[in-house]
Design an enzyme around this catalytic site. Structure first.
Site, PDB file in Angstrom:
ATOM      1  N   SER A 108      64.320 -50.600  50.090  1.00  0.00           N
ATOM      2  CA  SER A 108      62.865 -50.815  50.089  1.00  0.00           C
ATOM      3  C   SER A 108      62.259 -50.879  51.489  1.00  0.00           C
ATOM      4  CB  SER A 108      62.511 -52.064  49.277  1.00  0.00           C
ATOM      5  OG  SER A 108      62.867 -51.890  47.919  1.00  0.00           O
ATOM      6  N   GLU A 146      74.614 -45.769  44.357  1.00  0.00           N
ATOM      7  CA  GLU A 146      74.329 -44.984  43.141  1.00  0.00           C
ATOM      8  C   GLU A 146      75.529 -44.111  42.770  1.00  0.00           C
ATOM      9  OE1 GLU A 146      70.627 -43.386  44.564  1.00  0.00           O
ATOM     10  OE2 GLU A 146      69.717 -45.374  44.392  1.00  0.00           O
ATOM     11  N   GLY A 160      65.091 -49.529  45.823  1.00  0.00           N
ATOM     12  CA  GLY A 160      64.101 -49.019  44.881  1.00  0.00           C
ATOM     13  C   GLY A 160      63.358 -50.090  44.107  1.00  0.00           C
ATOM     14  N   ASN A 193      67.013 -40.566  52.817  1.00  0.00           N
ATOM     15  CA  ASN A 193      67.853 -40.125  51.701  1.00  0.00           C
ATOM     16  C   ASN A 193      66.922 -39.717  50.568  1.00  0.00           C
ATOM     17  OD1 ASN A 193      69.586 -39.806  49.569  1.00  0.00           O
ATOM     18  ND2 ASN A 193      70.216 -41.965  49.448  1.00  0.00           N
ATOM     19  N   TRP A 194      66.828 -38.411  50.364  1.00  0.00           N
ATOM     20  CA  TRP A 194      65.876 -37.922  49.354  1.00  0.00           C
ATOM     21  C   TRP A 194      66.412 -38.032  47.927  1.00  0.00           C
ATOM     22  CZ3 TRP A 194      63.503 -32.789  51.756  1.00  0.00           C
ATOM     23  CH2 TRP A 194      62.657 -33.163  52.807  1.00  0.00           C
ATOM     24  N   GLY A 221      64.933 -44.545  51.271  1.00  0.00           N
ATOM     25  CA  GLY A 221      64.860 -43.741  50.056  1.00  0.00           C
ATOM     26  C   GLY A 221      63.424 -43.323  49.784  1.00  0.00           C
ATOM     27  N   GLY A 222      62.787 -44.023  48.858  1.00  0.00           N
ATOM     28  CA  GLY A 222      61.445 -43.649  48.385  1.00  0.00           C
ATOM     29  C   GLY A 222      60.435 -43.363  49.487  1.00  0.00           C
TER      30      GLY A 222
HETATM   31  O1  LIG Z   1      69.086 -46.232  48.524  1.00  0.00           O
HETATM   32  C1  LIG Z   1      68.356 -46.198  49.505  1.00  0.00           C
HETATM   33  C2  LIG Z   1      68.633 -45.303  50.634  1.00  0.00           C
HETATM   34  O2  LIG Z   1      69.906 -44.763  50.555  1.00  0.00           O
HETATM   35  C3  LIG Z   1      67.152 -47.046  49.581  1.00  0.00           C
HETATM   36  O3  LIG Z   1      66.238 -46.598  48.657  1.00  0.00           O
HETATM   37  P1  LIG Z   1      64.742 -47.189  48.667  1.00  0.00           P
HETATM   38  O4  LIG Z   1      64.270 -47.088  50.119  1.00  0.00           O
HETATM   39  O5  LIG Z   1      63.972 -46.335  47.739  1.00  0.00           O
HETATM   40  O6  LIG Z   1      64.842 -48.621  48.251  1.00  0.00           O
END
Ligand SMILES: O=C(CO)COP(=O)(O)O
Length: 241
Positions: free
Chosen positions: A204, A98, A171, A9-10, A225-226
Site C-alpha cells: 500500500s 501472491e 492491496g 510491480n504491475w 503495486g496498485g
Molecule cells: O504486492 C505489492 C508489490 O509487490 C504491493 O502491492 P500494493 O502496493 O498494491 O499494496
C-alpha cells in the site's frame, strides 16, 4: 552507500496498449528524478518486449515477475532466465507472497529461482513478509527469519534486493506504520552477510505515504503495486521528497 531502488510491480495488469500509454505519461517525469535513484518497472510477460523497446535509452530498468530455475524444458506456463535476458530484462521479482499463496511457491522453489536469476545476471528482488495472523501471534520476526534462512542458502548477496512486504498491507490500503517497517527491515539487515543489500518496503505504498516511508533510515526503496499503474502516481513516488 546503499542503493535506492523504486520498483513498480504491475502484477496481472495492463495490455501492451495500456503499457504504451503509461510510458508516454510517465517517462517525461523522470527528468526530475535524482540520478542515483534506480527505477524499475515489472510488467506482465506479454508486455516485456514492447516496454523494453520503449525504455531503450531511458534510465528505467526492466524487471519480470518470475523466473524458472531450468534453462528450458517441459514447464508449461513458466519462463527461463535466458528468455528474459534476451529482451533486456535486468531484474526479477522472486517469492512474491501472491506466488507463495496462490501458486504453491515454497522456500525451496524460491531458492532455486534466485539461483537461476543470479546465474544469468538478473538481479532478483526477493519478497518476504508475514500474514496478519502471524503478526498478531507475535511471529513476525521468526517467520521472516526462517524465510531468509531458507531462501538465501548459497545466494550471492552482492546482486540481490530484498523487499519486506507484510502480506496484510498488500492491496489493502493498510500500510505498515513506517517506523515499524523500518524496525523489521533493520532486523532483516542484521541477518544478512552483506550490509549493502538494498531492502525495500512494499504494501500500500502511495503518493501520500512515500515521503515518510523513504525518510526512514533503514528503508532503501519501495516495491509498489496498485500505485505503480498510474503514470502520475508512480511519478510522484519515484520523485519522493
Ligand atoms: O504486492 C505489492 C508489490 O509487490 C504491493 O502491492 P500494493 O502496493 O498494491 O499494496
Amino acid at each position: 552507500m546503499r542503493k535506492i531502488v523504486i520498483a513498480g510491480n504491475w502484477k496481472m495488469f495492463k495490455t501492451q496498449a495500456e503499457s504504451a500509454e503509461f510510458l508516454s505519461g510517465f517517462l517525461p517525469h523522470l527528468e526530475e528524478t535524482p540520478s542515483e535513484r534506480e527505477v524499475v518497472i515489472c510488467p506482465p510477460f506479454t508486455d516485456l518486449s514492447l516496454v523494453s523497446q520503449s525504455l531503450h535509452g531511458s534510465r528505467v530498468n526492466l524487471g519480470a515477475q518470475n523466473v524458472h530455475w531450468e534453462e528450458s524444458g517441459a514447464y508449461t506456463g513458466e519462463i527461463a532466465a535466458s528468455m528474459l535476458i534476451e529482451i533486456g530484462v535486468r531484474f526479477v521479482i522472486v517469492g512474491h507472497s501472491e506466488r507463495r499463496q496462490f501458486f504453491g511457491e515454497t522456500d525451496v522453489s524460491v531458492n532455486l529461482r534466485l539461483k537461476a536469476a543470479q546465474k544469468h545476471g538478473l538481479t532478483p528482488i526477493l519478497c518476504v513478509g508475514e500474514t496478519k495472523q502471524q503478526r498478531d501471534a507475535g511471529e513476525t520476526e521468526s517467520i521472516i527469519s526462517t524465510q531468509l534462512k531458507k531462501d538465501l542458502v548459497d545466494i550471492d548477496q552482492t546482486h540481490l534486493i530484498i523487499a519486506y512486504e507484510p502480506i496484510w498491507a498488500i492491496g489493502t490500503g493498510d500500510t505498515c506504520e513506517s517506523k515499524e517497517a523500518n524496525r523489521v527491515i533493520g532486523l532483516i539487515r542484521s541477518q544478512l552477510t552483506n550490509p549493502l543489500v538494498p531492502i525495500q518496503y512494499g504494501g500500500s505504498v502511495n503518493p501520500n505515504n512515500i515521503d515518510e516511508i523513504m525518510a526512514q533510515p533503514e528503508i532503501d526503496g519501495a516495491l509498489v503495486g496498485g500505485a505503480s499503474l498510474k503514470a502520475d502516481s508512480f511519478a510522484r513516488i519515484v520523485n519522493y521528497q
